[in-house]
Design a protein around this motif. Structure first.
Motif, PDB file in Angstrom:
ATOM      1  N   ALA A 166      53.407  64.648 -24.620  1.00 55.91           N
ATOM      2  CA  ALA A 166      53.977  63.298 -24.600  1.00 55.91           C
ATOM      3  C   ALA A 166      53.304  62.393 -25.631  1.00 55.91           C
ATOM      4  N   GLN A 167      54.080  61.466 -26.163  1.00 56.54           N
ATOM      5  CA  GLN A 167      53.564  60.438 -27.063  1.00 56.54           C
ATOM      6  C   GLN A 167      53.593  59.096 -26.332  1.00 56.54           C
ATOM      7  N   GLU A 168      52.675  58.224 -26.676  1.00 55.57           N
ATOM      8  CA  GLU A 168      52.722  56.864 -26.137  1.00 55.57           C
ATOM      9  C   GLU A 168      53.468  55.985 -27.130  1.00 55.57           C
ATOM     10  N   TYR A 215      59.290  59.915 -20.654  1.00 64.03           N
ATOM     11  CA  TYR A 215      60.224  61.039 -20.698  1.00 64.03           C
ATOM     12  C   TYR A 215      61.064  61.078 -21.970  1.00 64.03           C
ATOM     13  N   GLU A 216      61.049  60.020 -22.771  1.00 62.49           N
ATOM     14  CA  GLU A 216      61.797  60.060 -24.031  1.00 62.49           C
ATOM     15  C   GLU A 216      61.072  60.847 -25.119  1.00 62.49           C
ATOM     16  N   SER A 217      59.829  61.222 -24.878  1.00 61.42           N
ATOM     17  CA  SER A 217      59.095  61.977 -25.898  1.00 61.42           C
ATOM     18  C   SER A 217      58.532  63.284 -25.362  1.00 61.42           C
ATOM     19  N   TRP A 223      67.385  61.078 -28.676  1.00 60.44           N
ATOM     20  CA  TRP A 223      65.977  60.742 -28.524  1.00 60.44           C
ATOM     21  C   TRP A 223      65.145  61.547 -29.533  1.00 60.44           C
ATOM     22  N   PRO A 224      64.915  61.029 -30.732  1.00 66.38           N
ATOM     23  CA  PRO A 224      64.190  61.784 -31.760  1.00 66.38           C
ATOM     24  C   PRO A 224      62.775  62.180 -31.347  1.00 66.38           C
ATOM     25  N   ALA A 228      58.987  66.789 -29.930  1.00 68.38           N
ATOM     26  CA  ALA A 228      57.925  66.716 -28.924  1.00 68.38           C
ATOM     27  C   ALA A 228      56.576  67.078 -29.543  1.00 68.38           C
ATOM     28  N   GLY A 229      55.581  66.237 -29.288  1.00 70.10           N
ATOM     29  CA  GLY A 229      54.266  66.461 -29.865  1.00 70.10           C
ATOM     30  C   GLY A 229      54.018  65.712 -31.154  1.00 70.10           C
ATOM     31  N   GLY A 230      55.090  65.146 -31.732  1.00 70.46           N
ATOM     32  CA  GLY A 230      54.933  64.375 -32.956  1.00 70.46           C
ATOM     33  C   GLY A 230      54.542  65.230 -34.152  1.00 70.46           C
TER      34      GLY A 230
END
Length: 261
Positions: free
Chosen positions: A127-129, A136-138, A226-227, A232-234
């Motif tokens: 997850a990203q902040e 849940y969007e990331s 949701w990009p 996921a993980g950036g």
């Protein structure tokens, strides 16, 4: 020769003392019933496993997009408990999702969980902040659910909202969750894009992040716009582990992580 014998004797004495201390420590980690206690240290053991919840306080944890711990989260009998608001995702002012304040890239995670009747929650990973955006969007989600009574179990496709599924994308098979009120074991493995969900001793989900299959799966889902979810993980392909407040009573304990980097 005397010096050699003295050195050997000292070495044997140290070895015996170390073994004695280890035995005492192991005994101290066992409760009066003979079962392993959840109150363990947060330091990685010799096999690389780190206990990230010590059973007594929230050291290492905080609210998502905040520095404190939401008051709806408490500790009960050595377990993390979210005290549900009864309002579903709408939640309450003292609730919200929480995260482990450390990012992971390649890892294996094990935990135990149980839900109240009709309960719903989840474990997020990578997850990203993102300010102003929900977790849940990331983040992919390991679904936590009472399959018998929560309506989500009958929604989605082919059971992909049931317990241990990659929420709304990949169903957990076999579906071997225990009833509400009973403890389940869960597990998540992330290694170079390969992800495995485990439930009660079995591998129940496998998929592969950042591949064409992943991109196609997301493109045909509700996550398509949701990009941050798609990626996921950036950029570094790492992120936070989180626990979801979905408005229901849910418990987590024996949360351990092994770094695979």
């Amino acid at each position: 020769m005397k010096k050699i014998l003295y050195s050997l004797t000292a070495l044997i004495m140290c070895t015996m003392l170390t073994a004695s201390c280890n035995s005492a420590n192991n005994q101290a980690a066992t409760d009066s019933t003979g079962k392993d206690s959840v109150k363990t240290t947060s330091v990685a053991d010799t096999t690389g496993w780190e206990t990230v919840f010590n059973g007594t306080d929230f050291t290492g944890w905080r609210g998502y997009n905040r520095t404190d711990m939401p008051k709806a989260w408490t500790i009960e009998d050595g377990a993390i408990k979210i005290n549900g608001s009864g309002k579903g995702e709408a939640g309450a002012k003292d609730g919200g999702d929480i995260i482990l304040d450390k990012k992971y890239k390649n890892f294996e995670m094990t935990f135990e969980w149980k839900v109240s009747e009709g309960g719903n929650s989840g474990v997020f990973y990578l997850a990203q902040e993102v300010p102003g955006k929900p977790i849940y969007e990331s983040s992919p989600e390991y679904q936590i659910l009472d399959n018998a009574k929560h309506p989500d179990a009958k929604l989605g496709k082919d059971g992909n909202r049931q317990s241990a599924s990659l929420y709304d994308l990949v169903p957990a098979k076999p579906q071997n969750a225990k009833p509400a009120g009973e403890w389940n074991t869960g597990g998540i493995i992330v290694y170079k894009g390969t992800v495995i969900h485990q439930q009660n001793g079995e591998n129940v989900v496998e998929y592969h992040l950042w591949t064409d299959d992943w991109k196609n799966m997301v493109a045909n889902s509700k996550f398509k716009n949701w990009p941050n979810f798609l990626n996921a993980g950036g950029e570094k392909q790492e992120g936070y582990i989180g626990l979801q407040d979905h408005g229901d009573d849910v418990w987590f304990r024996n949360i351990k992580i092994k770094n695979l980097d």
